[in-house]
Design a protein around this motif. Structure first.
Motif, mmCIF file in Angstrom:
data_model
loop_
_atom_site.group_PDB
_atom_site.id
_atom_site.type_symbol
_atom_site.label_atom_id
_atom_site.label_comp_id
_atom_site.label_asym_id
_atom_site.label_seq_id
_atom_site.Cartn_x
_atom_site.Cartn_y
_atom_site.Cartn_z
ATOM 1 N N VAL A 235 0.843 -1.204 0.000
ATOM 2 C CA VAL A 235 0.000 0.000 0.000
ATOM 3 C C VAL A 235 0.875 1.250 0.000
ATOM 4 N N ILE A 236 1.834 1.278 0.925
ATOM 5 C CA ILE A 236 2.696 2.456 1.063
ATOM 6 C C ILE A 236 3.560 2.638 -0.171
ATOM 7 N N GLU A 237 4.125 1.545 -0.670
ATOM 8 C CA GLU A 237 5.005 1.635 -1.840
ATOM 9 C C GLU A 237 4.235 2.086 -3.074
ATOM 10 N N THR A 238 2.994 1.621 -3.228
ATOM 11 C CA THR A 238 2.166 2.026 -4.374
ATOM 12 C C THR A 238 1.897 3.528 -4.334
ATOM 13 N N ILE A 239 1.557 4.041 -3.153
ATOM 14 C CA ILE A 239 1.300 5.474 -3.011
ATOM 15 C C ILE A 239 2.576 6.271 -3.241
ATOM 16 N N ARG A 240 3.658 5.818 -2.617
ATOM 17 C CA ARG A 240 4.928 6.528 -2.756
ATOM 18 C C ARG A 240 5.371 6.584 -4.208
ATOM 19 N N LYS A 241 5.313 5.452 -4.902
ATOM 20 C CA LYS A 241 5.743 5.396 -6.301
ATOM 21 C C LYS A 241 4.874 6.299 -7.177
ATOM 22 N N ALA A 242 3.567 6.291 -6.934
ATOM 23 C CA ALA A 242 2.676 7.141 -7.720
ATOM 24 C C ALA A 242 3.022 8.609 -7.542
#
Length: 271
Positions: A235-242
């Motif tokens: 979840v965190i990585e998806t948001i961060r990458k976006a």
């Protein structure tokens, strides 16, 4: 035929003529304490209430910085695995530098607020007046309770950089599809919408792909507006990458615009 002063009344931007001219002035009606109280339930008065809710919401949230809204059912109790998942995600969002915003109620909202608060972050609740009592949970640092759903929805969208959607019912689905529709139609800058719970949300994803997409009711890329996972770190990585990708695109767009302006200035200067 010219109107007499008795035939016309101007009250601010309003104009009354003939039989429509009121018997009293606006000041008289304001200062007169007598008479029925039904006027506080009229549409013009509701407009002022709506305005005040926007002002209060903007004032509360204008300086929260980067924030993520977390949605989910109010009916899920502590001890449920989903509740524990909500706590974990709330904490990890704070560790990643985000303020956590929820609907302020019990269940999954409480779980995310609790995780955020225990991680030392800012925990915000945007409640809603309901026919049954639902007070703001005990893990909120700042909160406001709205009368109107559409004002509350505006706050979620305006002050969030991502949505995390945990298992929930009609209210959660309402917030989810509101966000997806705004992204799909370009009303908001595309931001990540992450659904947590592959078993819970999997059937909906299948229906979107096998029914809506097959029938041509959504565009081929529309299902990709949502990301599905079970892993809080994902979840965190998806948001961060976006957000990194968006920042890069904005930077590159700025560089292209700057270069275009430089060339334009050079062409204008060339005799």
């Amino acid at each position: 035929m010219r109107e007499s002063e008795a035939d016309v009344r101007r009250a601010g931007p309003l104009t009354y003529r003939g039989k429509a001219v009121p018997d009293t002035t606006t000041d008289q009606r304001l200062l007169d304490q007598r008479g029925p109280a039904e006027w506080v339930h009229t549409d013009p008065w509701r407009v002022l209430r709506i305005q005040s809710e926007f002002v209060e919401g903007f004032g509360l949230l204008s300086e929260v910085g980067s924030a993520v809204s977390v949605f989910g059912s109010a009916r899920i109790k502590p001890g449920n695995p989903y509740y524990a998942l909500g706590e974990t995600i709330g904490g990890k969002l704070v560790e990643a530098g985000y303020t956590v915003i929820t609907g302020g109620g019990p269940g999954m909202m409480e779980a995310a607020n609790k995780g955020a608060k225990q991680a030392g972050g800012t925990s915000i609740g945007l409640g809603i007046e309901l026919p049954f009592e639902q007070s703001l949970n005990d893990y909120i640092d700042m909160g406001v309770t709205f009368r109107y759903f559409f004002v509350r929805k505006t706050m979620f969208v305006k002050y969030s950089q991502a949505f995390v959607v945990l298992p929930g019912g009609f209210g959660t689905l309402d917030e989810l599809f509101e966000a997806i529709t705004l992204v799909q139609t370009g009303k908001v800058t595309k931001f990540p919408v992450v659904l947590v719970g592959t078993e819970f949300w999997g059937g909906m994803f299948d229906w979107i792909r096998k029914t809506l997409l097959v029938e041509g009711l959504v565009s081929p890329n529309d299902p990709e507006l949502m990301y599905l996972t079970d892993d809080p770190d994902d979840v965190i990585e998806t948001i961060r990458k976006a957000h990194v990708d968006m920042a890069r695109r904005q930077f590159e767009a700025g560089r292209v615009e700057e270069e275009g302006e430089r060339i334009h200035d050079a062409e204008r200067a060339d005799p």
